[in-house]
Design an enzyme around this catalytic site. Structure first.
Site, mmCIF file in Angstrom:
data_model
loop_
_atom_site.group_PDB
_atom_site.id
_atom_site.type_symbol
_atom_site.label_atom_id
_atom_site.label_comp_id
_atom_site.label_asym_id
_atom_site.label_seq_id
_atom_site.Cartn_x
_atom_site.Cartn_y
_atom_site.Cartn_z
ATOM 1 C CG HIS A 80 -4.976 -6.595 0.069
ATOM 2 N ND1 HIS A 80 -6.155 -6.684 0.762
ATOM 3 C CD2 HIS A 80 -5.047 -7.504 -0.940
ATOM 4 C CE1 HIS A 80 -6.922 -7.603 0.173
ATOM 5 N NE2 HIS A 80 -6.272 -8.114 -0.859
ATOM 6 C CE1 TYR A 108 -9.149 -2.973 1.459
ATOM 7 C CE2 TYR A 108 -8.601 -0.804 0.615
ATOM 8 C CZ TYR A 108 -8.220 -1.983 1.215
ATOM 9 O OH TYR A 108 -6.910 -2.191 1.586
ATOM 10 C CD GLU A 148 -8.671 -9.526 -2.732
ATOM 11 O OE1 GLU A 148 -9.367 -9.281 -1.728
ATOM 12 O OE2 GLU A 148 -7.525 -10.010 -2.659
ATOM 13 C CE LYS A 198 -3.688 -2.423 2.609
ATOM 14 N NZ LYS A 198 -4.617 -2.334 3.781
ATOM 15 C CB THR A 239 -7.156 -6.756 10.021
ATOM 16 O OG1 THR A 239 -7.480 -7.928 9.271
ATOM 17 C CG2 THR A 239 -7.685 -5.523 9.311
HETATM 18 P P1 IDP Z 1 -7.576 -7.518 5.756
HETATM 19 O O1 IDP Z 1 -6.837 -6.424 5.006
HETATM 20 O O2 IDP Z 1 -6.775 -8.043 6.922
HETATM 21 O O3 IDP Z 1 -8.086 -8.609 4.856
HETATM 22 P P2 IDP Z 1 -10.262 -6.377 5.802
HETATM 23 O O4 IDP Z 1 -11.314 -6.622 6.841
HETATM 24 O O5 IDP Z 1 -10.473 -6.954 4.440
HETATM 25 O O6 IDP Z 1 -8.858 -6.831 6.430
HETATM 26 O O7 IDP Z 1 -10.105 -4.794 5.694
HETATM 27 C C1 IDP Z 1 -9.437 -4.170 4.631
HETATM 28 C C2 IDP Z 1 -8.620 -3.002 5.177
HETATM 29 O O8 IDP Z 1 -9.482 -2.038 5.792
HETATM 30 C C3 IDP Z 1 -7.633 -3.375 6.282
HETATM 31 O O9 IDP Z 1 -6.422 -3.897 5.776
HETATM 32 C C4 IDP Z 1 -7.443 -2.062 6.992
HETATM 33 O O10 IDP Z 1 -6.554 -1.195 6.280
HETATM 34 C C5 IDP Z 1 -8.848 -1.467 6.935
HETATM 35 N N1 IDP Z 1 -9.664 -1.828 8.113
HETATM 36 C C6 IDP Z 1 -10.316 -2.995 8.319
HETATM 37 N N2 IDP Z 1 -10.994 -2.998 9.472
HETATM 38 C C7 IDP Z 1 -10.767 -1.782 10.029
HETATM 39 C C8 IDP Z 1 -11.218 -1.163 11.260
HETATM 40 O O11 IDP Z 1 -11.966 -1.740 12.076
HETATM 41 N N3 IDP Z 1 -10.773 0.094 11.492
HETATM 42 C C9 IDP Z 1 -9.977 0.769 10.627
HETATM 43 N N4 IDP Z 1 -9.527 0.233 9.466
HETATM 44 C C10 IDP Z 1 -9.921 -1.031 9.158
HETATM 45 MG MG MG Z 2 -9.536 -8.521 3.340
#
Ligand code: IDP
Ligand code: MG
Length: 168
Positions: free
Chosen positions: A126, A51, A137, A11, A98
């Protein structure tokens, strides 16, 4: 163990902090094979599609601005596809939780991620979390002919009237 593909994105925070080499070195511990890579200027449309599953979250708009690169003032994301046995879990294990505060300090996110004062997880990378997500993706970020090997079914198509930049 099944051969899988997984999408990795470095990122904008990972690029601006010059972490590319460290991240790729960590990922090379998996012995997976890189079958595609490029640097992308992320459009709002691509960000919102990537997203999509988070579109109702309060942090969605900030997340989109983060992945576009507006937050770090560098409009670049490095996209890679890794392939091999159990690729999704192997990469997720090294990438970490995450939430960077919950991530193992030895993981990439644990070592380099942070939470902004407004609450966005700037977690540097990511990684796809299931074969279904990986397919969606990879098809979103890469054209079929940018990936080495036919990982998903392909067909020949003659494209006409496609507007694109070419070398002048
Ligand atoms: P991942 O990247 O671990 O798969 P996802 O739930 O798919 O997690 O979320 C995508 C991205 O959104 C995360 O990598 C992070 O940057 C952001 N994110 C996810 N959940 C939160 C949260 O509860 N607060 C703030 N940012 C979040
Ligand atoms: Mg994810």
């Amino acid at each position: 163990m099944a051969v899988e593909q997984t999408l990795v994105l470095i990122k904008p925070d990972g690029l601006i902090k010059s972490l590319t080499g460290n991240i790729l070195s960590r990922l090379s511990e998996t012995r997976l094979v890189i079958i595609a890579s490029k640097v992308v200027r992320v459009s709002r449309e691509l960000a919102e599609q990537h997203y999509e599953h988070l579109k109702n979250e309060p942090f969605f708009e900030e997340l989109v601005e983060y992945i576009i690169g507006d937050v770090h003032n560098t409009h670049r994301v490095m996209a890679l596809v890794y392939q091999g046995d159990d690729a999704i879990k192997k990469v997720r294990d090294i990438v970490g939780h995450t939430n960077p505060e919950k991530a193992n300090p030895v993981s990439i996110r644990g070592a380099y991620g942070r939470i902004t004062t407004t609450g966005v997880f700037e977690n540097v990378v990511h990684a796809s979390s299931s074969p279904e997500d990986a397919e969606k993706e990879i098809k979103l970020w890469f054209q079929a002919d940018e990936v080495v090997g036919d990982i998903y079914p392909v067909k020949d198509a003659v494209l006409k009237e496609v507007r694109q930049k070419v070398w002048a």
